[in-house]
Design an enzyme around this catalytic site. Structure first.
Site, PDB file in Angstrom:
ATOM      1  N   LYS A   2      -1.416  -9.401   2.764  1.00  9.43           N
ATOM      2  CA  LYS A   2      -0.693  -8.973   3.967  1.00  9.43           C
ATOM      3  C   LYS A   2      -1.557  -7.956   4.695  1.00  9.43           C
ATOM      4  CE  LYS A   2       3.108  -6.085   3.841  1.00  9.43           C
ATOM      5  NZ  LYS A   2       2.662  -4.925   4.640  1.00  9.43           N
ATOM      6  N   GLU A   6       8.901  -4.225  10.751  1.00 10.70           N
ATOM      7  CA  GLU A   6       9.342  -2.920  10.234  1.00 10.70           C
ATOM      8  C   GLU A   6       9.909  -2.042  11.346  1.00 10.70           C
ATOM      9  OE1 GLU A   6       6.646  -1.001   7.523  1.00 10.70           O
ATOM     10  OE2 GLU A   6       7.860   0.829   7.457  1.00 10.70           O
ATOM     11  N   ASP A  33       0.844  -1.205   0.000  1.00 12.58           N
ATOM     12  CA  ASP A  33       0.000   0.000   0.000  1.00 12.58           C
ATOM     13  C   ASP A  33       0.877   1.253   0.000  1.00 12.58           C
ATOM     14  OD1 ASP A  33       0.865  -0.187   2.605  1.00 12.58           O
ATOM     15  OD2 ASP A  33      -1.121  -0.040   3.520  1.00 12.58           O
TER      16      ASP A  33
HETATM   17  O1  KIV Z   1       3.539  -1.137   1.678  1.00  6.72           O
HETATM   18  C1  KIV Z   1       4.718  -1.504   1.737  1.00  6.72           C
HETATM   19  O2  KIV Z   1       5.547  -1.208   0.853  1.00  6.72           O
HETATM   20  C2  KIV Z   1       5.128  -2.289   2.882  1.00  6.72           C
HETATM   21  C3  KIV Z   1       6.587  -2.525   3.054  1.00  6.72           C
HETATM   22  C4  KIV Z   1       7.220  -1.303   3.590  1.00  6.72           C
HETATM   23  C5  KIV Z   1       6.862  -3.703   3.896  1.00  6.72           C
HETATM   24  O3  KIV Z   1       4.330  -2.710   3.656  1.00  6.72           O
END
Ligand code: KIV
Length: 272
Positions: free
Chosen positions: A121, A190, A52
């Site tokens: 995710k 993260e 996202d």
């Molecule tokens: O949205 C994204 O790019 C992420 C990464 C930073 C893991 O969740």
């Protein structure tokens, strides 16, 4: 080669689990469009995340909150058309899974059905456990995301390192164990201290993928625009730039402008 044997070479969640067991590090990068995903997949990356973060790097929003489920599906469809081997994981956007596990399932099903991606995710631990359970019950692989969770930026107020204090670190470890227990196939960690990500990685059997989480995780993920140096302003400590595409692209565009103005382009050979 038959499509069955081609499929057999694809990266799956089982490949990642095996890689953790065998101590082979997992590489993961974001991609949001067909052209970029073709390059990333052909280069041999194991996991492509349709993150996202598209809200930031593709749409120019300050946070990841505004991107919609329809927009995430559009990005995922573009990526999937390009990918032959990588496992494609798609972020469930803000507001599509928190608080209502049926809505979470509906959002995940839309992503899987409309984009043909391989997994979703989502951010958070215990507070989203019902949503995770329900999505998993439909046979959809789920990856967790702990530590700095950008969809909660207005709760925390900053993008600084998370879980430095013991209570927060304990909560994170317990959330990671819960994600494994629920059946998640992996978890993104993260911006947390190296020591904590080591403890988490050694405490669970599912792969941990770090971004700003040090070297003791099972794999690494970066936003592709950041690692290619497309954005000069974003310079956190954890970011390694593998190219300076901002300069390369600016020089190319300036060269084109110059050639158009001077009528050097198109040359005789470039005309019909
Ligand atoms: O949205 C994204 O790019 C992420 C990464 C930073 C893991 O969740």
């Amino acid at each position: 080669m038959s499509s069955v044997s081609q499929k057999a070479k694809r990266i799956t969640t089982h490949t990642l689990s095996k890689m953790k067991k065998e101590g082979e590090k997992i590489s993961m990068l974001t991609a949001y469009d067909y052209s970029m995903a073709s390059i990333v997949d052909a280069a041999g990356i194991e996991v492509i995340l349709v993150g996202d973060s598209a809200s930031n790097v593709m749409a120019g929003h300050e946070t990841t909150l505004p991107i919609t489920l329809d927009q995430m599906i559009y990005h995922a469809q573009s990526v999937i058309r390009a990918v032959k081997k990588s496992l494609v994981v798609v972020d469930l956007p803000f507001g599509c899974y928190q608080g209502d596990s049926y809505m979470a399932l509906e959002s995940a099903v839309r992503i899987m059905k409309e984009s043909e991606a391989h997994a979703v995710k989502l951010e958070g631990g215990a507070q989203v456990s019902k949503s995770i359970k329900r999505i998993l019950s439909a046979g959809i692989p789920v990856m967790g995301h702990l530590g700095l969770i950008p969809q909660s930026i207005y709760k925390f107020g900053t993008y600084t390192v998370r879980a430095k204090k013991e209570a927060e670190a304990e909560q994170l470890l317990s959330d990671a164990k819960l994600l494994e227990e629920l059946g998640c196939f992996g978890v993104v960690l993260e911006k947390i201290p190296n020591k904590l990500s080591k403890t988490v990685t050694e405490s669970i059997n599912i792969p941990t993928i770090g971004i700003g989480a040090g070297s003791h995780v099972d794999g690494q993920v970066l936003v592709i625009h950041d690692m290619l140096g497309m954005n000069k302003e974003f310079s956190p400590r954890f970011l390694r730039r593998y190219a300076d595409l901002n300069t390369v692209m600016t020089d190319a565009i300036k060269g084109y402008i110059k050639d158009v103005k001077s009528q050097d382009f198109p040359s005789e050979a470039e005309q019909y």
